[in-house]
Scaffold this active site. Sequence first.
Site, mmCIF file in Angstrom:
data_model
loop_
_atom_site.group_PDB
_atom_site.id
_atom_site.type_symbol
_atom_site.label_atom_id
_atom_site.label_comp_id
_atom_site.label_asym_id
_atom_site.label_seq_id
_atom_site.Cartn_x
_atom_site.Cartn_y
_atom_site.Cartn_z
ATOM 1 N N GLN A 39 0.870 -1.192 0.000
ATOM 2 C CA GLN A 39 0.000 0.000 0.000
ATOM 3 C C GLN A 39 0.900 1.233 0.000
ATOM 4 O OE1 GLN A 39 -2.367 2.642 3.116
ATOM 5 N NE2 GLN A 39 -2.950 0.493 3.280
ATOM 6 N N ARG A 41 1.383 4.747 0.872
ATOM 7 C CA ARG A 41 0.720 5.709 1.757
ATOM 8 C C ARG A 41 1.613 6.933 1.876
ATOM 9 N NH1 ARG A 41 0.678 6.990 7.331
ATOM 10 N NH2 ARG A 41 -1.397 7.431 8.146
ATOM 11 N N ASN A 71 -3.196 4.535 -0.865
ATOM 12 C CA ASN A 71 -3.907 5.015 0.306
ATOM 13 C C ASN A 71 -4.732 6.255 -0.049
ATOM 14 O OD1 ASN A 71 -3.908 6.991 2.802
ATOM 15 N ND2 ASN A 71 -3.786 4.913 3.577
ATOM 16 N N ASP A 72 -6.006 6.220 0.252
ATOM 17 C CA ASP A 72 -6.934 7.356 0.087
ATOM 18 C C ASP A 72 -7.253 7.765 -1.356
ATOM 19 O OD1 ASP A 72 -6.696 7.592 2.775
ATOM 20 O OD2 ASP A 72 -5.862 9.621 2.777
ATOM 21 N N SER A 110 -10.141 0.646 6.507
ATOM 22 C CA SER A 110 -9.671 0.610 7.900
ATOM 23 C C SER A 110 -10.860 0.608 8.840
ATOM 24 C CB SER A 110 -8.859 1.869 8.225
ATOM 25 O OG SER A 110 -7.701 1.904 7.475
ATOM 26 N N THR A 136 1.598 3.404 18.095
ATOM 27 C CA THR A 136 2.765 3.417 17.218
ATOM 28 C C THR A 136 3.254 4.825 16.990
ATOM 29 O OG1 THR A 136 3.488 3.085 14.951
ATOM 30 C CG2 THR A 136 1.120 3.212 15.285
ATOM 31 N N LYS A 161 -6.437 12.861 13.741
ATOM 32 C CA LYS A 161 -7.450 11.850 14.019
ATOM 33 C C LYS A 161 -6.815 10.460 14.032
ATOM 34 C CE LYS A 161 -12.074 11.760 13.979
ATOM 35 N NZ LYS A 161 -12.983 12.819 14.171
ATOM 36 N N VAL A 222 4.653 -1.231 8.892
ATOM 37 C CA VAL A 222 5.232 -0.050 8.262
ATOM 38 C C VAL A 222 6.726 -0.040 8.600
ATOM 39 C CG1 VAL A 222 5.084 2.453 7.963
ATOM 40 C CG2 VAL A 222 3.053 1.178 8.668
ATOM 41 N N CYS A 485 1.437 -13.167 46.482
ATOM 42 C CA CYS A 485 2.679 -13.061 45.698
ATOM 43 C C CYS A 485 3.433 -14.383 45.699
ATOM 44 C CB CYS A 485 3.584 -11.980 46.284
ATOM 45 S SG CYS A 485 2.817 -10.365 46.361
HETATM 46 N N1 LIG Z 1 -9.995 -16.336 54.257
HETATM 47 C C1 LIG Z 1 -9.238 -17.179 53.572
HETATM 48 N N2 LIG Z 1 -9.401 -18.504 53.736
HETATM 49 C C2 LIG Z 1 -8.658 -19.376 53.045
HETATM 50 N N3 LIG Z 1 -7.690 -19.011 52.173
HETATM 51 C C3 LIG Z 1 -7.478 -17.709 51.940
HETATM 52 C C4 LIG Z 1 -8.238 -16.720 52.615
HETATM 53 N N4 LIG Z 1 -7.829 -15.516 52.189
HETATM 54 C C5 LIG Z 1 -6.848 -15.740 51.292
HETATM 55 N N5 LIG Z 1 -6.635 -17.061 51.139
HETATM 56 C C6 LIG Z 1 -5.640 -17.692 50.264
HETATM 57 O O1 LIG Z 1 -4.472 -16.881 50.290
HETATM 58 C C7 LIG Z 1 -3.817 -16.883 49.031
HETATM 59 C C8 LIG Z 1 -3.678 -15.447 48.562
HETATM 60 O O2 LIG Z 1 -4.963 -14.953 48.260
HETATM 61 P P1 LIG Z 1 -5.373 -13.445 48.452
HETATM 62 O O3 LIG Z 1 -5.276 -13.061 49.868
HETATM 63 O O4 LIG Z 1 -6.670 -13.292 47.751
HETATM 64 O O5 LIG Z 1 -4.243 -12.737 47.569
HETATM 65 P P2 LIG Z 1 -3.530 -11.338 47.740
HETATM 66 O O6 LIG Z 1 -2.561 -11.550 48.842
HETATM 67 O O7 LIG Z 1 -2.882 -11.165 46.418
HETATM 68 O O8 LIG Z 1 -4.578 -10.331 48.013
HETATM 69 C C9 LIG Z 1 -4.654 -17.757 48.135
HETATM 70 O O9 LIG Z 1 -4.113 -19.039 48.155
HETATM 71 C C10 LIG Z 1 -6.031 -17.744 48.813
HETATM 72 O O10 LIG Z 1 -6.774 -18.888 48.553
HETATM 73 C C1 LIG Z 2 2.042 -4.677 51.018
HETATM 74 C C2 LIG Z 2 2.564 -4.573 49.641
HETATM 75 N N1 LIG Z 2 2.793 -3.356 49.089
HETATM 76 C C3 LIG Z 2 3.259 -3.433 47.876
HETATM 77 S S1 LIG Z 2 3.492 -5.010 47.360
HETATM 78 C C4 LIG Z 2 2.881 -5.639 48.808
HETATM 79 C C5 LIG Z 2 2.779 -7.076 49.078
HETATM 80 C C6 LIG Z 2 1.464 -7.605 48.615
HETATM 81 O O1 LIG Z 2 1.404 -8.968 48.805
HETATM 82 P P1 LIG Z 2 0.075 -9.837 48.545
HETATM 83 O O2 LIG Z 2 -0.660 -9.196 47.429
HETATM 84 O O3 LIG Z 2 0.592 -11.162 48.163
HETATM 85 O O4 LIG Z 2 -0.653 -9.862 49.833
#
Ligand SMILES: Nc1ncnc2c1ncn2[C@@H]1O[C@H](COP(=O)(O)OP(=O)(O)O)[C@@H](O)[C@H]1O
Ligand SMILES: Cc1ncsc1CCOP(=O)(O)O
Length: 565
Positions: A39, A41, A71-72, A110, A136, A161, A222, A485
């Site tokens: 194309q 353009r 194009n156009d 488009s 982009t 646009k 592109v 986490c």
């Molecule tokens: N009240 C609860 N009873 C049983 N398991 C829980 C409870 N709260 C959290 N968990 C468990 O803890 C882990 C983290 O979950 P959650 O607390 O939702 O995550 P985050 O810490 O990211 O907020 C998961 O495995 C969840 O199943």
């Molecule tokens: C308190 C906090 N602040 C930034 S990251 C973090 C940990 C969060 O952990 P989780 O989500 O597993 O409880």
Amino acid sequence: MTPDYTLYLVTDSTPAILGDRDLPSVVRAAVKGGVTVVQYRDKMSETVDLVRTARQLHEVTRAHNVPLLINDRVDVALAVGAEGVHVGQEDMDLASARKLLGPDAIVGVSVGNADEAKAATAGGASYISIGAVFATPTYASSCLSFPQPQLSNNNVKRVRKENTKSILGPPGVRAILSCLRGYSPSIPVICIGGLNFSNIPRVLYQSRTSLDDPALSGVAVVSAIVAAQDPGVAAKQLRAQINTPPAFARPRMADSVAGLGEAEAKRRCLVEDGRVKAEMVVDVLRRVAETTPICHNMTNLVVQNFAANVALCIGASPIMSTTATEAPDLAALNGSLVVNVGTVTPDALANYQQALAAYNEKGGPVVLDPVGAGATQLRRNALRTLLSAGYFDVIKGNEDEIKAVATTAGAGAGIDTAAAQQRGVDSGASTLSDAQKAELVRAVAARERNVCLMTGRHDFVSDGARTFKVRNGHKFLGAITGSGCTLGTTIAACLAVKRDDTLLATLAGVLMFEIAAEKAGARPDVTGPGSFVPAFLDALWTLQGMYELGKADWLDAAMVDVCDV
Ligand SMILES: Nc1ncnc2c1ncn2[C@@H]1O[C@H](COP(=O)(O)OP(=O)(O)O)[C@@H](O)[C@H]1O
Ligand SMILES: Cc1ncsc1CCOP(=O)(O)O
């Protein structure tokens, strides 16, 4: 003859992209390298120059049997006898272009949403081009930042646009594609916007939910070709890449339920007669303990130590590294990556993107933990950036975080849930019923073509085809920092050793984590969150010893329900 839209080149004549090369020689190299449609353009040049260049380009494309579209400018297409035109929503309407060019000409349109796609299809477009997939700089650098005294006011408006077109992401592309299913399944569809060597495989993969879904007929680029050092080599590499499945594409039940056959579908069901298939779960955990996979954590400042200890207790080998320059070396070690945005900064975000690209290139599994994604604009932006930057095998988060994920993707992604204002990193009170949670994780997994896990007192997990509710866990998990986490770390370790069933790997990690928590919480000396943490690490360690011995009876405690969504 139907044109082949596999690799569609859109030219750009501005110095920022073309440099000091001449366009016909760039296009010659590109078509030799494998471009299938060109194309032309050029929003800047005078008509006389447009016609001259179009003529030169047509000589090049004709020699390779490749259609040239303008194009156009229907007038320029007519003047040089080009095979057709490409019009945007602001340009000459499809019906007029068709009338002027005749029934055999190619007239592409488009589109940025499903209504435009349907209108173009019904109006007799030869193909449609969905965009913009990603943001982009091409248009901005080619038009607005480059002084163009000859640009008329109308042209400035039009260019502005285009610069502000909404960003669809692969999910937005898929939403439009699937609207066309049953409407006009045969119209060729391509997409455009920020496509390059590193994101094309993912766009092609994620723009389909399953192998039964309509597929894109090609991609338009592109700068990936015009600005490349060697446009011919770039075109050749892009063609090869389009034809090769991405390294992270794993066999997924959701892709081919029909093609699996009853026996295999049953084998992958994971839950039978209300009981989880213990031997399959134990097999994953034993592999972690025996092979000690590298578990690369790009995680927040709060949980570094806890996450490393959890990884060690389940038998994995943790490395906490937030510097992307070492990600390619780590990705080569056959392990997995956790991207946890708990303490995200702009620098950290850039590092996450590079590391994600390194793992995606190798096909190493990646877990996204969008900690606090529903709390602040910075985190929402980081989530949007990451979801467009690469492919995540698993996205896990609490209810508010998964709502943020569901509502982040591009326009038209269409998951019907309200975003929540998250309270810091914790989830607010649940607003969803179990059925809604199950449907939400299923929809996110189907949209992203991965596995989605929503944690809480009960967890919901889906790969888009199979959805489960897990009722294990202990209330102290919700009372310590970093339980979500470190669950992400645990799942990543399981993914590293079980690449052909992401849902099984995720479920195995969840069960080990939560049953260990139950065992720790039941100890008489555990009286609160403080004494729970060391007892929890001990319980993970003890379970690791059990699967090394091949014992699976601890899984009698598993409470996994199949959700009917
Ligand atoms: N009240 C609860 N009873 C049983 N398991 C829980 C409870 N709260 C959290 N968990 C468990 O803890 C882990 C983290 O979950 P959650 O607390 O939702 O995550 P985050 O810490 O990211 O907020 C998961 O495995 C969840 O199943
Ligand atoms: C308190 C906090 N602040 C930034 S990251 C973090 C940990 C969060 O952990 P989780 O989500 O597993 O409880």
